[in-house]
Motif scaffolding. Structure first.
Motif, PDB file in Angstrom:
ATOM      1  N   SER A 203      46.355  61.721  42.225  1.00 58.38           N
ATOM      2  CA  SER A 203      45.829  62.651  41.273  1.00 58.38           C
ATOM      3  C   SER A 203      46.615  62.827  40.042  1.00 58.38           C
ATOM      4  CB  SER A 203      45.953  64.112  42.085  1.00 58.38           C
ATOM      5  OG  SER A 203      45.316  64.060  43.150  1.00 58.38           O
ATOM      6  N   ALA A 204      47.953  62.286  39.951  1.00 59.93           N
ATOM      7  CA  ALA A 204      48.707  62.210  38.925  1.00 59.93           C
ATOM      8  C   ALA A 204      48.277  61.084  37.941  1.00 59.93           C
ATOM      9  CB  ALA A 204      50.186  62.082  39.267  1.00 59.93           C
ATOM     10  N   ASP A 205      48.168  60.053  38.642  1.00 57.28           N
ATOM     11  CA  ASP A 205      47.453  58.935  38.043  1.00 57.28           C
ATOM     12  C   ASP A 205      46.198  59.228  37.121  1.00 57.28           C
ATOM     13  OD1 ASP A 205      49.575  57.158  38.820  1.00 57.28           O
ATOM     14  OD2 ASP A 205      48.733  56.111  40.256  1.00 57.28           O
ATOM     15  N   ARG A 206      45.264  60.016  37.814  1.00 55.32           N
ATOM     16  CA  ARG A 206      44.038  60.251  37.187  1.00 55.32           C
ATOM     17  C   ARG A 206      44.180  60.987  35.902  1.00 55.32           C
ATOM     18  NH1 ARG A 206      42.083  60.775  42.457  1.00 55.32           N
ATOM     19  NH2 ARG A 206      42.370  63.196  42.396  1.00 55.32           N
ATOM     20  N   PHE A 207      45.194  62.088  36.192  1.00 55.15           N
ATOM     21  CA  PHE A 207      45.527  63.005  34.754  1.00 55.15           C
ATOM     22  C   PHE A 207      46.220  62.141  33.843  1.00 55.15           C
ATOM     23  CE2 PHE A 207      49.212  64.927  32.422  1.00 55.15           C
ATOM     24  CZ  PHE A 207      48.394  65.773  32.090  1.00 55.15           C
ATOM     25  N   LEU A 208      47.045  61.387  34.239  1.00 60.94           N
ATOM     26  CA  LEU A 208      47.907  60.272  33.143  1.00 60.94           C
ATOM     27  C   LEU A 208      46.669  59.696  32.426  1.00 60.94           C
ATOM     28  CD1 LEU A 208      51.081  59.399  34.960  1.00 60.94           C
ATOM     29  CD2 LEU A 208      50.639  61.043  33.011  1.00 60.94           C
ATOM     30  N   GLU A 209      45.780  59.045  33.235  1.00 58.93           N
ATOM     31  CA  GLU A 209      44.479  58.099  32.599  1.00 58.93           C
ATOM     32  C   GLU A 209      43.805  58.994  31.547  1.00 58.93           C
ATOM     33  OE1 GLU A 209      41.122  55.236  34.141  1.00 58.93           O
ATOM     34  OE2 GLU A 209      42.463  56.289  35.525  1.00 58.93           O
ATOM     35  N   SER A 210      43.503  59.995  32.072  1.00 62.93           N
ATOM     36  CA  SER A 210      42.596  61.067  31.245  1.00 62.93           C
ATOM     37  C   SER A 210      43.431  61.334  29.784  1.00 62.93           C
ATOM     38  CB  SER A 210      42.248  62.279  31.926  1.00 62.93           C
ATOM     39  OG  SER A 210      43.406  63.216  31.997  1.00 62.93           O
ATOM     40  N   ASN A 212      45.241  59.006  28.408  1.00 60.90           N
ATOM     41  CA  ASN A 212      45.482  57.546  27.882  1.00 60.90           C
ATOM     42  C   ASN A 212      47.039  57.270  28.220  1.00 60.90           C
ATOM     43  OD1 ASN A 212      42.888  57.200  27.085  1.00 60.90           O
ATOM     44  ND2 ASN A 212      43.232  58.783  25.329  1.00 60.90           N
ATOM     45  N   ILE A 213      47.811  57.940  28.994  1.00 61.91           N
ATOM     46  CA  ILE A 213      48.903  57.526  29.550  1.00 61.91           C
ATOM     47  C   ILE A 213      49.113  56.561  30.821  1.00 61.91           C
ATOM     48  CG2 ILE A 213      51.287  58.381  29.849  1.00 61.91           C
ATOM     49  CD1 ILE A 213      50.675  61.011  28.613  1.00 61.91           C
ATOM     50  N   THR A 214      49.967  55.343  30.675  1.00 62.89           N
ATOM     51  CA  THR A 214      50.040  54.716  31.594  1.00 62.89           C
ATOM     52  C   THR A 214      51.451  54.743  32.313  1.00 62.89           C
ATOM     53  OG1 THR A 214      50.719  52.672  30.512  1.00 62.89           O
ATOM     54  CG2 THR A 214      48.439  52.835  30.632  1.00 62.89           C
ATOM     55  N   GLU A 215      51.703  54.285  33.488  1.00 61.82           N
ATOM     56  CA  GLU A 215      52.938  54.158  34.130  1.00 61.82           C
ATOM     57  C   GLU A 215      53.850  53.554  33.270  1.00 61.82           C
ATOM     58  OE1 GLU A 215      53.197  53.718  38.325  1.00 61.82           O
ATOM     59  OE2 GLU A 215      51.987  55.242  38.907  1.00 61.82           O
ATOM     60  N   HIS A 216      53.518  52.311  32.500  1.00 67.62           N
ATOM     61  CA  HIS A 216      54.203  51.545  31.677  1.00 67.62           C
ATOM     62  C   HIS A 216      54.923  52.398  30.462  1.00 67.62           C
ATOM     63  CE1 HIS A 216      53.345  48.086  33.971  1.00 67.62           C
ATOM     64  NE2 HIS A 216      51.999  48.376  33.709  1.00 67.62           N
ATOM     65  N   ASP A 217      54.301  53.495  29.978  1.00 68.18           N
ATOM     66  CA  ASP A 217      54.566  54.216  29.128  1.00 68.18           C
ATOM     67  C   ASP A 217      55.839  55.198  29.646  1.00 68.18           C
ATOM     68  OD1 ASP A 217      52.823  53.422  27.509  1.00 68.18           O
ATOM     69  OD2 ASP A 217      51.418  54.660  28.186  1.00 68.18           O
TER      70      ASP A 217
END
Length: 302
Positions: A203-210, A212-217
């Motif tokens: 769920s956190a990943d989907r929010f970050l993707e929306s 335009n933030i990736t885990e690399h950021d």
């Protein structure tokens, strides 16, 4: 020596008839005769003497009869006990949020309505709960992500949302008072995330993707599989985190953490999963219906 052979032998002795024994066991008479003959060949002794008028049990046959009665009674009692357990003991697999924050709410209330039903709760991440359902380890599951499997029902029962939490520090308090967007914090502060496989992380990943933030950021400092540990570490100043609102409610009310709401894309459902073969009269089905109704009523109250 097999159980079916012993059952045939006991029935023949009990009814003094091969024909009657076959009827009671729903077998053909030749099958019953074969079972008796196989026993006699294995034990190398005559068990029953049969003539045109009656059957006679030999002394060895009488000894086997008494022993077989005991063996069959043990088997019947065991099967009855296990059948009873399957009706009243539900093996429930639950991911972290349902296990820690949903079940403590509903199990006591369900138990008062159904005192005959007991639960064995197995906590794991959502992926492992799904795997356990597929392999027959659990009767029902509660998870934090949708499951797409033709053999399983996957029904949303509770809407949670992911929120951003920070330590109670002056700079975060200032942002809170100004209603500043918390997104800038994600790119500046150390971040603690859940482990791979958890519904919360997805769920956190989907929010970050929306956004335009990736885990690399992000400046990810730790991945932890325990929600309480994450809350304590954030409260201790180790970093910030994206976490279930349901999980963090108590820390926020106690003013041990600050909570920032995120966009609607951070909302997520919690799901009940169980086999599509479950009978509508089963204890599992009754529990699933109770959970759905309970949280439907709770939402209307809110």
């Amino acid at each position: 020596m097999e159980i079916k052979q012993l059952r045939s032998f006991v029935a023949v002795v009990k009814y003094s008839s091969f024909t009657k024994a076959a009827e009671k066991l729903f077998l053909s008479q030749p099958s019953v005769s074969t079972h008796i003959r196989t026993l006699e060949e294995e034990l190398k002794t005559r068990l029953i003497v049969r003539d045109t008028k009656k059957i006679t049990v030999t002394p060895k046959g009488q000894e086997l009869y008494e022993c077989a009665l005991h063996i069959l009674e043990l088997q019947d009692n065991l099967l009855k006990r296990w059948a009873q357990e399957s009706k009243t003991i539900i093996q429930l697999g639950a991911s972290t949020i349902p296990s820690a924050y949903i079940l403590p709410e509903i199990l006591p209330q369900y138990g008062r309505l159904h005192p005959e039903t007991y639960f064995t709760v197995h906590q794991s991440d959502s992926s492992h709960v799904i795997h356990g359902l597929q392999n027959g380890l659990f009767d029902i599951g509660m998870i934090g992500m949708a499951c797409h499997n033709d053999a399983l029902n996957c029904i949303p029962f509770y809407q949670d949302r992911m929120v951003l939490i920070t330590p109670v520090e002056q700079r975060f308090l200032a942002m809170k008072e100004k209603n500043s967007s918390p997104l800038s914090l994600l790119l500046q502060e150390p971040v603690i995330l859940r482990e791979k496989g958890s519904g919360s992380l997805k769920s956190a990943d989907r929010f970050l993707e929306s956004m335009n933030i990736t885990e690399h950021d992000l400046k990810i400092t730790a991945r932890i599989n325990d929600q309480e540990s994450i809350k304590n570490l954030v409260a201790g100043g180790l970093g910030i985190s994206i976490i279930s609102e349901k999980a963090v409610k108590n820390f926020v009310e106690e003013k041990r953490l600050l909570m920032f709401e995120l966009a609607d894309t951070a909302k997520r459902n919690l799901y009940l999963i169980f086999s599509k073969d479950i009978n509508s009269s089963s204890a599992v089905w009754q529990f699933a219906e109770f959970v759905r109704t309970y949280y439907s009523v709770e939402r209307r109250r809110l």
